[in-house]
Structures are given as C-alpha cells and as structure tokens.
Design a protein around this motif. Sequence first.
Motif, PDB file in Angstrom:
ATOM      1  N   ALA A  68       0.829  -1.205   0.000  1.00 49.60           N
ATOM      2  CA  ALA A  68       0.000   0.000   0.000  1.00 49.60           C
ATOM      3  C   ALA A  68       0.867   1.259   0.000  1.00 49.60           C
ATOM      4  N   LEU A  69       1.943   1.240   0.762  1.00 50.73           N
ATOM      5  CA  LEU A  69       2.854   2.370   0.795  1.00 50.73           C
ATOM      6  C   LEU A  69       3.473   2.613  -0.576  1.00 50.73           C
ATOM      7  N   CYS A  70       3.886   1.537  -1.231  1.00 47.28           N
ATOM      8  CA  CYS A  70       4.516   1.674  -2.540  1.00 47.28           C
ATOM      9  C   CYS A  70       3.528   2.179  -3.595  1.00 47.28           C
ATOM     10  N   GLN A  71       2.249   1.852  -3.420  1.00 48.62           N
ATOM     11  CA  GLN A  71       1.250   2.269  -4.401  1.00 48.62           C
ATOM     12  C   GLN A  71       1.028   3.775  -4.403  1.00 48.62           C
ATOM     13  N   ILE A  72       1.358   4.449  -3.297  1.00 49.35           N
ATOM     14  CA  ILE A  72       1.162   5.899  -3.282  1.00 49.35           C
ATOM     15  C   ILE A  72       2.409   6.647  -3.751  1.00 49.35           C
ATOM     16  N   LEU A  73       3.474   5.915  -4.005  1.00 45.10           N
ATOM     17  CA  LEU A  73       4.708   6.533  -4.488  1.00 45.10           C
ATOM     18  C   LEU A  73       4.813   6.383  -5.998  1.00 45.10           C
ATOM     19  N   THR A  77       5.430  -0.623  -8.482  1.00 43.42           N
ATOM     20  CA  THR A  77       4.970  -1.087  -7.173  1.00 43.42           C
ATOM     21  C   THR A  77       5.636  -2.390  -6.750  1.00 43.42           C
ATOM     22  N   SER A  78       5.640  -3.395  -7.639  1.00 45.60           N
ATOM     23  CA  SER A  78       6.213  -4.691  -7.270  1.00 45.60           C
ATOM     24  C   SER A  78       7.700  -4.569  -6.958  1.00 45.60           C
ATOM     25  N   THR A  79       8.403  -3.783  -7.765  1.00 49.80           N
ATOM     26  CA  THR A  79       9.842  -3.594  -7.550  1.00 49.80           C
ATOM     27  C   THR A  79      10.109  -2.914  -6.214  1.00 49.80           C
ATOM     28  N   GLN A  80       9.348  -1.868  -5.923  1.00 49.77           N
ATOM     29  CA  GLN A  80       9.524  -1.170  -4.650  1.00 49.77           C
ATOM     30  C   GLN A  80       9.177  -2.069  -3.472  1.00 49.77           C
ATOM     31  N   THR A  81       8.154  -2.907  -3.632  1.00 45.38           N
ATOM     32  CA  THR A  81       7.747  -3.798  -2.543  1.00 45.38           C
ATOM     33  C   THR A  81       8.841  -4.801  -2.206  1.00 45.38           C
ATOM     34  N   VAL A  82       9.352  -5.489  -3.217  1.00 45.18           N
ATOM     35  CA  VAL A  82      10.359  -6.509  -2.947  1.00 45.18           C
ATOM     36  C   VAL A  82      11.667  -5.870  -2.471  1.00 45.18           C
ATOM     37  N   THR A  83      11.967  -4.664  -2.976  1.00 48.37           N
ATOM     38  CA  THR A  83      13.165  -3.953  -2.518  1.00 48.37           C
ATOM     39  C   THR A  83      13.018  -3.506  -1.071  1.00 48.37           C
ATOM     40  N   ALA A  84      11.822  -3.041  -0.691  1.00 47.61           N
ATOM     41  CA  ALA A  84      11.576  -2.631   0.692  1.00 47.61           C
ATOM     42  C   ALA A  84      11.685  -3.816   1.647  1.00 47.61           C
ATOM     43  N   ILE A  85      11.250  -4.990   1.204  1.00 42.72           N
ATOM     44  CA  ILE A  85      11.403  -6.190   2.041  1.00 42.72           C
ATOM     45  C   ILE A  85      12.884  -6.483   2.251  1.00 42.72           C
ATOM     46  N   GLY A  86      13.679  -6.380   1.176  1.00 48.49           N
ATOM     47  CA  GLY A  86      15.123  -6.563   1.313  1.00 48.49           C
ATOM     48  C   GLY A  86      15.738  -5.550   2.256  1.00 48.49           C
ATOM     49  N   PHE A  87      15.235  -4.318   2.208  1.00 50.77           N
ATOM     50  CA  PHE A  87      15.730  -3.264   3.100  1.00 50.77           C
ATOM     51  C   PHE A  87      15.445  -3.620   4.559  1.00 50.77           C
ATOM     52  N   LEU A 245       7.736  10.458 -11.697  1.00 48.03           N
ATOM     53  CA  LEU A 245       6.415  11.066 -11.792  1.00 48.03           C
ATOM     54  C   LEU A 245       5.310  10.085 -12.155  1.00 48.03           C
ATOM     55  N   VAL A 246       5.644   8.803 -12.262  1.00 47.02           N
ATOM     56  CA  VAL A 246       4.653   7.806 -12.676  1.00 47.02           C
ATOM     57  C   VAL A 246       3.941   7.246 -11.450  1.00 47.02           C
ATOM     58  N   PHE A 247       2.744   7.717 -11.191  1.00 49.43           N
ATOM     59  CA  PHE A 247       1.905   7.141 -10.154  1.00 49.43           C
ATOM     60  C   PHE A 247       0.954   6.151 -10.824  1.00 49.43           C
ATOM     61  N   GLY A 248       0.906   4.928 -10.311  1.00 47.40           N
ATOM     62  CA  GLY A 248      -0.027   3.963 -10.882  1.00 47.40           C
ATOM     63  C   GLY A 248       0.634   2.829 -11.636  1.00 47.40           C
ATOM     64  N   ILE A 320      14.790   4.351 -14.983  1.00 49.99           N
ATOM     65  CA  ILE A 320      13.398   4.116 -14.630  1.00 49.99           C
ATOM     66  C   ILE A 320      13.257   3.489 -13.249  1.00 49.99           C
ATOM     67  N   PHE A 321      14.236   2.682 -12.828  1.00 49.43           N
ATOM     68  CA  PHE A 321      14.117   1.984 -11.550  1.00 49.43           C
ATOM     69  C   PHE A 321      14.696   2.769 -10.373  1.00 49.43           C
ATOM     70  N   MET A 322      15.673   3.624 -10.615  1.00 48.16           N
ATOM     71  CA  MET A 322      16.368   4.280  -9.509  1.00 48.16           C
ATOM     72  C   MET A 322      15.486   5.225  -8.684  1.00 48.16           C
ATOM     73  N   PRO A 323      14.691   6.107  -9.287  1.00 52.00           N
ATOM     74  CA  PRO A 323      13.944   7.061  -8.458  1.00 52.00           C
ATOM     75  C   PRO A 323      12.967   6.400  -7.493  1.00 52.00           C
ATOM     76  N   GLY A 324      12.229   5.400  -7.958  1.00 54.33           N
ATOM     77  CA  GLY A 324      11.300   4.719  -7.065  1.00 54.33           C
ATOM     78  C   GLY A 324      11.997   4.038  -5.912  1.00 54.33           C
ATOM     79  N   THR A 325      13.194   3.504  -6.178  1.00 56.09           N
ATOM     80  CA  THR A 325      13.964   2.845  -5.114  1.00 56.09           C
ATOM     81  C   THR A 325      14.423   3.847  -4.073  1.00 56.09           C
ATOM     82  N   LEU A 326      14.962   4.976  -4.514  1.00 54.10           N
ATOM     83  CA  LEU A 326      15.409   5.992  -3.567  1.00 54.10           C
ATOM     84  C   LEU A 326      14.245   6.555  -2.752  1.00 54.10           C
ATOM     85  N   LEU A 327      13.092   6.721  -3.385  1.00 58.58           N
ATOM     86  CA  LEU A 327      11.943   7.286  -2.689  1.00 58.58           C
ATOM     87  C   LEU A 327      11.364   6.320  -1.666  1.00 58.58           C
TER      88      LEU A 327
END
Length: 408
Positions: A68-73, A77-87, A245-248, A320-327
């Motif tokens: 849910a957190l990744c969906q608002i960024l 979404t899937s990439t941010q989710t699995v990366t956040a779990i690794g974090f 800037l890509v939400f969704g 394309i992948f770096m900004p979502g990861t940093l955010l």
Amino acid sequence: MEEIKLAPPPRRGGSRTRRVRGIIFLKDVAALGLTAFGGPQAHMAMMLRLLVAKRRYLTAAELLEITALCQILPGPTSTQTVTAIGFRLGGPNLAYLTLLVWMLPAVSIMTLAGLTMSYLDKEQVARLVQYVQPIAVGFVAYSAYRVSEKVIQTKTSVALMVGAAILAYTFQLPWTLPLLLLVGGLITTFRYRKMPVQHDKLPLQVEWSNFILWLGVLIAAALLGSYTRLLPVRLFENFYRNGSLVFGGGQVLAPLLFTEFVEAKKYLTPQEFLSGLGLVQAVPGPNFSFAAYIGSLAMRQAGNGVSGQVLGALAGAAGIFMPGTLLIFFLIRFWDRLKQYRVVKASLEGINAVSAGLVCAATFLLYHPLPDTPVNLILVAVTFLLLLWEKIPSYAIVGAGLIAGMIW
C-alpha cells in the motif's frame, strides 16, 4: 489469512545467520524474477505464497502495508515492494542486491527484444508482431478498466478522470501528463476535512538523505544531459524524470513514454512501441523493463552498434528503476507517522483519478497508429474479454499472437 509472526534472530552467530538468510532471500527473489508473470496483482499473490507463507520473512499484514505504501509513491509497485522487504531484512546493501536480482531477467529479455527489433528485416518483424500490437492495446484497455474500477469512487474523481483523459489526448506533450498528476493531487487536497481525524499523533521525524540523493540525481542528470548532449545521459535523465512522476505503475508509464519517445522525440515508431508493449506482457518480472527496450532502440541513431544499444538499455533501466527505489528508502523510515495526516490521504484521490484518465487516453492514442481493420478491432476486444475472464495468463495471450504472426 492467518498472521505469521517472525521468529527472533538467534543470539549466537547472528551476523552469519543474517548473511545466510540474505542469500536465501536473494535466491527466492531470483525465482520470482523468472516466474512472476501477470503484473503487480499476480506478483503479490506469489510473494504471499513464497515470502510470507513459505519463508516467513514477514507477515501477510506487513506485506500488504508495504505494498500500500509503494502504491502511493511514483515508480514500479512490485519492484519497490520486494526492494523494501530486502531493506527491512538486511538494510541498504541487501536492498540494492534485491533490486538487481529482481529486474535482471526482465531487463535482459527486453534488451534482447530491442536488439532483435533493430537487426531483423522490417517486413519480417512487422509480420511477426502484427497481432501483438492490437493485443497490447487490449491490455491497456483492460488496465484502464481495472484502474478506474478501483480508484473512481466520487463525482470529483469522475470529473478528474474525464478531464485528464481529454487533456492528455488533446495535448500530447511530455510535460502535460506530470502536470495533470500534480494538479489532480492538489485539487483533492482541499477535501482533507472529509478524512477521519487521528488523535494522539506522534511527532514526525524525517531522514532526508535519500530524498536529497533522489533530487540531486534528478538535477545533476538534467544539467549533465543539457551540457554534454550525450544521448545515453539524456536517456537516463528522461527515464529518471518519468520514473519520478509515474503514479499507478506500468499502466500509466505507457502513455508517458509514448508521448515523449514516440510523439515528441521520434526515437521509435508507434508500431515498434506497441510491439514492445505487447512483448513485455509476456515477460516475467517488472513491466518497467520496457524502458530497456526503448533505450536500446533509441540508441540506433548514435551509430555505435550493439554495444551502444546495450548502453542505451542500461541507461533506460537504471533511470526508470532508480527514483522509485530511492523514494521508498526515504519514505519507509517515517511512513507510519506520515500517514496520520489527512492532507496526505486526501491528495491520493486526485492523483489516482488522473492516473485512471491517462490510461483511458492511452488506449485511444495507442490504437490510432494501427490499421483500422476488423481484425485489429476484434483482437482488442477479445484480449480485453480474455483478461476480464481471468482464466488465461497474459503471456499465453501474447504467445498466441506471436504464433499467429509466424503462421500468417
């Protein structure tokens, strides 16, 4: 689903245990990267089965909250989710390795697709993907339906969705779509009084390092690209800006990339864009790997051969992948306290409604370059209905389109 609690780490050999656990986690991520077809919803089901039920890296509730957190960024979404779990499991080092392992299969396949598209005979490629292109439009139409179904709940949302669709269709400029997203979020921010009040708020403590890094890379890439005029640098900046800037998710990414790289900069043709958009539906892992395909084709004009196109693919993927990861690294540290504020919750209504409008507009924008034949219309409709039926996986639909192109 029954909540599964994490066992506490052993007191002895803790660092070794964490290291072994990290290696096992990366193997699991590699398995997901090679088998996770179907987009974020299917990815979520596989994560619940493998990462929660089998491995117990986190509970189902924790996974859903991270998602849910990744969906608002902005970002995938899937990439941010699995990366956040690794974090959470091993800090930044494991998180970056997780990102690399997760994206590598899809990025490699889409880079190869871009190279293949460049060096095959144009007529052969056109025949091969002639049915994949309308199938891709069917995927976008289905995404528009699903996104609208989930986020359109009020009259304000309906108005924002329709207005955004009309403006995005009329003004096909790179800056139009991000501006619409920002305006949509600003409009619904004023509805914050309708959100429930949360009492006893905890003080907000923000660690700004990852946000500063995200912003610094954005500015530095823009300045460096403008100064050097090197195409790989400009490609990185273009994708980094879009990824910021890509939400969704991938559904909203498609119209952004089409507007910038096809309509404005003409790095590739509409047919090539649609071919890649269809192929990425049949690839496991993140749909944002589409950037590697576009980066590879964009570098054809540089005249550096295969090595130049591989460089373009890497620039696109990194951008394309770096900004979502940093955010996500920035926000996950204080999310529990930020979500207490009604203004934050209220702005999401407008952002999501505009995102739905952009995907609706993309359906028509992407169909226009195709021949207006009964076969193409039927393929769009059949693809939409098959996806709505939810019995046939997306890669099977695309595979059938490729086989049909080989036969006819």
